[in-house]
Enzyme design. Sequence first.
Site, short mmCIF file in Angstrom:
data_model
loop_
_atom_site.label_atom_id
_atom_site.label_comp_id
_atom_site.label_asym_id
_atom_site.label_seq_id
_atom_site.Cartn_x
_atom_site.Cartn_y
_atom_site.Cartn_z
N ALA A 171 4.01 1.65 -0.79
CA ALA A 171 4.81 1.78 -2.02
C ALA A 171 3.94 2.32 -3.16
O ALA A 171 4.37 3.18 -3.94
CB ALA A 171 5.41 0.43 -2.41
N SER A 172 2.69 1.85 -3.22
CA SER A 172 1.80 2.34 -4.30
C SER A 172 1.51 3.82 -4.11
O SER A 172 1.43 4.58 -5.07
CB SER A 172 0.49 1.52 -4.33
OG SER A 172 -0.34 1.84 -3.22
N LYS A 173 1.37 4.26 -2.86
CA LYS A 173 1.06 5.67 -2.60
C LYS A 173 2.30 6.55 -2.78
O LYS A 173 2.19 7.71 -3.19
CB LYS A 173 0.48 5.82 -1.18
CG LYS A 173 -0.87 5.13 -1.00
CD LYS A 173 -1.92 5.66 -1.96
CE LYS A 173 -3.31 5.13 -1.67
NZ LYS A 173 -4.33 5.68 -2.58
N TYR B 292 0.83 -1.21 0.00
CA TYR B 292 0.00 0.00 0.00
C TYR B 292 0.87 1.26 0.00
O TYR B 292 0.69 2.15 -0.82
CB TYR B 292 -0.93 -0.03 1.22
CG TYR B 292 -1.89 1.12 1.30
CD1 TYR B 292 -3.02 1.17 0.48
CD2 TYR B 292 -1.69 2.16 2.20
CE1 TYR B 292 -3.91 2.24 0.55
CE2 TYR B 292 -2.58 3.22 2.29
CZ TYR B 292 -3.69 3.26 1.46
OH TYR B 292 -4.57 4.31 1.53
P1 NAD Z 1 -13.50 3.14 0.09
O1 NAD Z 1 -13.18 1.69 0.09
O2 NAD Z 1 -14.65 3.64 0.82
O3 NAD Z 1 -13.58 3.67 -1.42
C1 NAD Z 1 -12.72 3.21 -2.42
C2 NAD Z 1 -13.50 3.21 -3.73
O4 NAD Z 1 -12.61 2.81 -4.79
C3 NAD Z 1 -14.65 2.19 -3.72
O5 NAD Z 1 -15.84 2.80 -4.16
C4 NAD Z 1 -14.20 1.11 -4.68
O6 NAD Z 1 -15.26 0.47 -5.36
C5 NAD Z 1 -13.33 1.93 -5.63
N1 NAD Z 1 -12.41 1.06 -6.38
C6 NAD Z 1 -11.62 0.08 -5.90
N2 NAD Z 1 -10.99 -0.54 -6.91
C7 NAD Z 1 -11.41 0.05 -8.05
C8 NAD Z 1 -11.13 -0.15 -9.43
N3 NAD Z 1 -10.29 -1.12 -9.85
N4 NAD Z 1 -11.72 0.65 -10.34
C9 NAD Z 1 -12.59 1.62 -9.94
N5 NAD Z 1 -12.92 1.85 -8.67
C10 NAD Z 1 -12.33 1.07 -7.72
O7 NAD Z 1 -12.15 3.81 0.62
P2 NAD Z 1 -11.79 5.33 0.99
O8 NAD Z 1 -11.29 5.32 2.36
O9 NAD Z 1 -12.85 6.26 0.58
O10 NAD Z 1 -10.50 5.51 0.05
C11 NAD Z 1 -10.46 6.43 -1.03
C12 NAD Z 1 -9.00 6.73 -1.33
O11 NAD Z 1 -8.41 7.39 -0.20
C13 NAD Z 1 -8.13 5.50 -1.59
O12 NAD Z 1 -7.22 5.77 -2.63
C14 NAD Z 1 -7.42 5.30 -0.27
O13 NAD Z 1 -6.19 4.62 -0.45
C15 NAD Z 1 -7.22 6.75 0.16
N6 NAD Z 1 -6.98 6.91 1.59
C16 NAD Z 1 -7.92 6.52 2.51
C17 NAD Z 1 -7.65 6.70 3.86
C18 NAD Z 1 -8.62 6.30 4.93
O14 NAD Z 1 -8.24 6.35 6.12
N7 NAD Z 1 -9.85 5.91 4.62
C19 NAD Z 1 -6.44 7.29 4.27
C20 NAD Z 1 -5.52 7.67 3.30
C21 NAD Z 1 -5.81 7.48 1.96
#
Ligand code: NAD
Length: 258
Positions: free
Chosen positions: A162-164, A160
């Site tokens: 590394a991807s970010k 995770y």
């Molecule tokens: P979430 O799981 O609620 O939403 C993620 C969304 O991405 C989902 O709707 C899912 O269907 C969609 N998705 C996944 N794979 C996909 C694909 N191949 N094609 C199209 N859509 C796809 O998660 P979230 O917490 O809202 O996360 C949103 C972003 O924020 C992510 O990139 C996550 O890494 C980042 N993030 C989240 C947090 C946290 O604490 N929630 C912290 C830092 C970063």
Amino acid sequence: MPLPAYDLTGRTAFVTGAASGIGRATAALLAQAGAAVHCADVDEKGLHDTRTLIIDAGGTATTHTLDVTDRDQVHHVVETAIRAGGPLHILAAIAGIMHTSPVLETRDEDLDRVLSVNFRGVLYACQAAARSMIASGTGGSIITMASGAVDAAQPGLLCYSASKAAVVQLTKTLATELGPHAIRVNAIAPGWIRTPMTDRHDAQQQQKAEAAMVRQSPLGRVGEPEDIAHAVLHLASDASSFTTGQIFRPNGGVAMPW
Ligand code: NAD
């Protein structure tokens, strides 16, 4: 009367990951600020619910079922959206997945999957949106979703984080390449945000995980999706017109890097 710098009336936004969590809150807020929003995600039902939320609030939204790991699909969907709704001004590349495994147990397929969604998915969306912004000459703002995981090492989070980290480098590189086209590119690195991604599906585990985050935050709370949506709005709007290549950290003060 809304502040003009934050008014997105007449602008079009494309939001990936719009079916849930941060993506849904972002799509809704950008629509509330006046943008016509293209909502894209693999989750059709979630997309439908996001669109309903926006339409019920008086906004404009269309939905696009999209797997961001499929380069051709991403380009096709972005082109379709532009043909129907006109040039894009804003891209919020938010779709992402979480994966945890110790380094010594990490399989090639884990790494491939996480990099495909979290890095390649953002890259493909940026390429498609930027090409359209350059062609239309309108300029624009691209916002990518990194994570606080880039500022700290944690057991199990190699794939995770590394991807970010790759998303951060993509963001900075693109900012240097797209600046001459008046396209700004910035990343957001959220702290712990309460979404399905951070849902432990067990009340006790959830409380424990959140309590650990709360202890690290000077603000004494975890984040909500709307906290990040407002950060996206700032970077999408003219209020941040001199900001590019930056990492914005709405994280409750959990990390304070230079
Ligand atoms: P979430 O799981 O609620 O939403 C993620 C969304 O991405 C989902 O709707 C899912 O269907 C969609 N998705 C996944 N794979 C996909 C694909 N191949 N094609 C199209 N859509 C796809 O998660 P979230 O917490 O809202 O996360 C949103 C972003 O924020 C992510 O990139 C996550 O890494 C980042 N993030 C989240 C947090 C946290 O604490 N929630 C912290 C830092 C970063």
